[in-house]
Write an enzyme that holds these catalytic residues in place. Structure first.
Site, short mmCIF file in Angstrom:
data_model
loop_
_atom_site.label_atom_id
_atom_site.label_comp_id
_atom_site.label_asym_id
_atom_site.label_seq_id
_atom_site.Cartn_x
_atom_site.Cartn_y
_atom_site.Cartn_z
N GLU A 170 0.82 -1.22 0.00
CA GLU A 170 0.00 0.00 0.00
C GLU A 170 0.85 1.26 0.00
O GLU A 170 0.52 2.24 -0.67
CB GLU A 170 -0.96 0.00 1.20
CG GLU A 170 -2.12 -0.99 1.08
CD GLU A 170 -1.72 -2.42 1.41
OE1 GLU A 170 -0.59 -2.64 1.90
OE2 GLU A 170 -2.54 -3.34 1.19
N HIS B 272 -11.24 -5.79 8.49
CA HIS B 272 -12.07 -5.69 7.28
C HIS B 272 -13.34 -4.88 7.51
O HIS B 272 -14.22 -4.85 6.68
CB HIS B 272 -12.45 -7.09 6.77
CG HIS B 272 -11.32 -7.85 6.19
ND1 HIS B 272 -10.25 -8.27 6.95
CD2 HIS B 272 -11.06 -8.27 4.93
CE1 HIS B 272 -9.40 -8.93 6.17
NE2 HIS B 272 -9.86 -8.94 4.94
#
Lengths: 345, 377
Positions: free
Chosen positions: A81, A150
């Protein structure tokens, strides 16, 4: 085998025309349509992220785009990322408009340094000499019964960072238009997508651009208590308003849409009418977007208030195992409990 | 290197021995043709740049000691690595520095006083890269710039600006970082992206022995040059105090990058003779003998011996000394004349487009500041 890509080559389809008329689409498909339109409008727009190519992203938001635009504009990047955001900064310096997909909310933190110390400040450090038109799309929030990391709501970290813009659509129509407005912005935009709202459908009007990107909106008129929220929380607030109406209480529901900057006008107007304000959010309450709104309304509308501004938030704990997420996340009932307290004050 | 052994040695490319003899070693053979591109005038330019920047470096440290700068970042000892590699760049290339590459900026056309303005606390940046030889801003969060450089190089590739068939037009990127920064995740991620996309890019790692007080051995148990191979790119270790090695190896890898042959990593073995910054105290962690070893390999002494062996005129050497003194005193003079920015700098350029939060805050701030003026009048 690490030296070749064995996946079948993407078959590039003919680029289509702008969509017109009105269609009933899920929010995820609306973002897909918005990304596609932005890519048609500007050849400098390119997508970057993990699994966004042939798979179309884990939520299929980029489905079909690599076929239409090719792998030079839809980059299935290495799994890193910080690398994605850092290289997007370099691409923006070169004149590109990268749109990044972070796979899940909880995976944005490896990129936190590049976002806060580099992306957010690059224009300022260059004294205006560069622009950073980078959009970072982040599927966020709970209600999908998933595993750890998540279901997070990390928007406050970014709203606290000068140089960034932070928005979150709650409807398919807003999603279609707001993603294009975010891509057109010359500033970096954190685009938080309420993933529990990816699937329900709503009308998307492809012909008329609604409000500007940074505008709150009254989504249900009411007279007794103002309730505000963003993203998936807007649905919870509308459910609460339905229940309250049956009990004879009229809630005015406001969709914040833009977290930074925050458009206080409609909230102040509403509070002038109702004298009572509830701020609801999926994020934990301590040092949150809700705290900021509560403080600002207290500063600016003290004499209009009939009750303290109340916050309805998730608890100040890690997001718990999904089995108990319904108790953790603000529900219509918890919103109504706060409404009752505000009215009883 | 035998498989599964602990022998991680790699050859070091050297053309110019520490005593100034031109004696390319075996590892240098493939780079000699690049050295041969240089003229006598280029050799003299190298010497001039190195002497001038060292003198400036001393002047800047003095300015800090006199309270004129918040901090100074010395480059003493690393001049050959920087001058040789900078000379290998072409006008169309982009340079992403760390924060110690003052001479690279100077050679690309940057006014070094702009660096002083930043270290004096007058600006967060200091210059416009496109107007200063594509020399990008210094980056203080270590290794962040390696990713920006890689993204920029990806953009060159997408633009079709490399491997055009015209070497005069082909573009490339060089990014500077150090032994300490190499441990940052961003450095590894940049190497991953660069290898994956085969970017037109050279990673120039100056191994100056120290990350403030921590030796390079704490950062890596293998030569950093080996890491390049691990990521899938051509790599060389060079004698970083040999300006010819620095030029020749960088020239080869930049040429290859521009021609579409992908990225490379260069590890330049050099030494930070000075402190990390003026806030540092190397006597607390460094051995005098270690320093003395490296001072004996000084890059300027070495090149001077080479030039003298070739019969350079004494007047040239004298001219360079004078130029260095003039350059340093001019920089000092102008550094003392720089003016502080006005208060607008707080709110300017945070956003490209008007931002409601800042519009309101700025209005309040301006009214608040103005209230003092009214009170005085």
């Amino acid at each position: 085998m690490t030296d070749t890509d064995t996946r079948p080559a993407a078959s590039v389809t003919e680029s289509g025309a702008r969509r017109t008329g009105t269609e009933n689409l899920p929010l995820g498909k609306a973002i897909n349509a918005g990304l596609r339109q932005a890519m048609l409008d500007d050849p400098k727009v390119l997508l970057m992220g993990e699994d966004i190519g042939p798979l179309g992203g884990v939520f299929r938001v980029t489905e079909g785009l690599i076929q239409e635009f090719g792998d030079k504009r839809v980059l299935d990047t290495p799994l890193a990322e910080s690398g994605i955001v850092g290289t997007a900064i370099g691409l923006a310096m070169r004149g590109y408009r990268p749109v990044i997909e972070i796979q899940f909310d909880g995976f944005i933190f490896p990129a936190f340094d590049q976002i806060t110390t580099q992306l957010a400040r690059m224009r300022n450090r260059h004294e205006g000499g560069v622009t950073m038109p980078v959009v970072i799309r982040v599927p966020y929030g709970g209600h999908i019964g998933s595993i750890e990391h998540h279901q997070e709501s990390p928007e406050a970290y970014f709203a606290h960072t000068p140089g960034l813009r932070v928005v979150s659509p709650s409807t398919p129509n807003d999603a279609y238009w707001m993603i294009q407005q975010a891509i057109r912005s010359d500033d970096p935009v954190l685009f938080f997508e309420p993933k529990s709202r990816y699937w329900p459908k709503g009308a998307v009007d492809f012909d008329s651009e609604p409000t500007p990107l940074h505008a709150t909106r009254v989504v249900r008129q009411g007279s007794d208590v103002t309730v505000v929220g963003h993203g998936a929380m807007v649905t919870t607030l509308l459910e609460a308003a339905d229940i309250a109406a049956e009990e004879g209480t009229s809630l005015e529901v406001i969709d914040i849409r833009s977290i930074s900057p925050l458009d206080y006008g409609p909230i102040l107007s509403s509070v002038e009418k109702t004298g009572r304000l509830i701020v609801a959010q999926e994020a934990s309450g301590f040092v949150s977007v809700g705290s900021e709104i509560a403080a600002t309304i207290a500063e600016r509308a003290f004499y209009l208030l009939q009750a303290p501004v109340l916050r309805v938030s998730s608890y100040d704990t890690p997001f718990p195992p999904a089995a108990v997420e319904t108790q953790f996340l603000p529900s219509p009932d918890r919103v109504l409990e706060a409404v009752d307290r505000a009215l009883a004050y | 290197m035998a498989a599964n052994s602990n022998d991680f040695s790699v050859p070091t490319v050297q053309l110019l021995a520490p005593d100034g003899t031109f004696a390319p070693n075996e590892a240098a053979e493939e780079f000699v043709p690049y050295f041969e591109r240089l003229t006598d005038a280029d050799h003299e330019r190298f010497y001039r740049e190195m002497v001038v920047i060292r003198r400036f470096d001393r002047e800047a440290a003095n300015l800090q000691r006199q309270g004129q700068l918040a901090l100074w970042v010395p480059s003493h000892g690393q001049e050959a690595a920087q001058v040789g590699s900078a000379f290998a760049t072409r006008p169309q290339d982009h340079i992403f520095p760390s924060y110690r590459e003052h001479v690279v900026g100077k050679m690309r056309g940057l006014d070094v006083v702009d660096v002083l303005r930043m270290l004096k606390g007058l600006t967060l940046g200091g210059w416009v890269p496109e107007e200063n030889g594509n020399f990008h801003l210094y980056t203080l969060v270590l290794a962040s710039q390696t990713l920006h450089a890689t993204g920029y190089a990806m953009g060159m590739q997408f633009d079709g600006a490399t491997a055009t068939g015209d070497p005069e037009r082909d573009e490339a990127v060089i990014v500077y970082f150090g032994d300490g920064a190499s441990s940052q995740g961003d450095a590894s991620e940049a190497l991953v992206f660069a290898a994956s996309y085969q970017t037109p890019q050279v990673f120039f790692l100056q191994n100056n022995g120290w990350a403030i007080s921590v030796p390079a051995s704490r950062q890596s148990r293998t030569p950093f040059a080996l890491r390049g191979h691990g990521f899938g790119m051509r790599s060389n270790r060079i004698d970083g105090n040999d300006v010819f090695a620095s030029y020749a190896v960088t020239a080869k890898h930049l040429d290859d990058a521009r021609a579409g042959r992908g990225p490379a990593l260069i590890e330049a073995m050099t030494y930070r003779v000075g402190a990390h910054t003026t806030a540092d105290d190397p006597t607390k962690y460094r051995l005098d003998a270690d320093l003395a070893d490296w001072v004996a390999k000084d890059p300027i002494v070495r090149l001077k011996a080479y030039l003298e062996n070739r019969g350079v005129a004494q007047s040239f050497l004298d001219d360079v000394e004078q130029e260095a003194a003039d350059f340093a005193s001019d920089a000092r003079k102008r550094a003392l004349e720089v003016v502080a920015p006005d208060q607008d700098v707080i709110f300017d350029n945070v956003y490209a487009e008007a931002n409601a939060t800042l519009v309101e805050e700025r209005a309040w701030f301006e009214a608040y500041e103005a209230s003092f003026e009214e009170a005085q009048s």
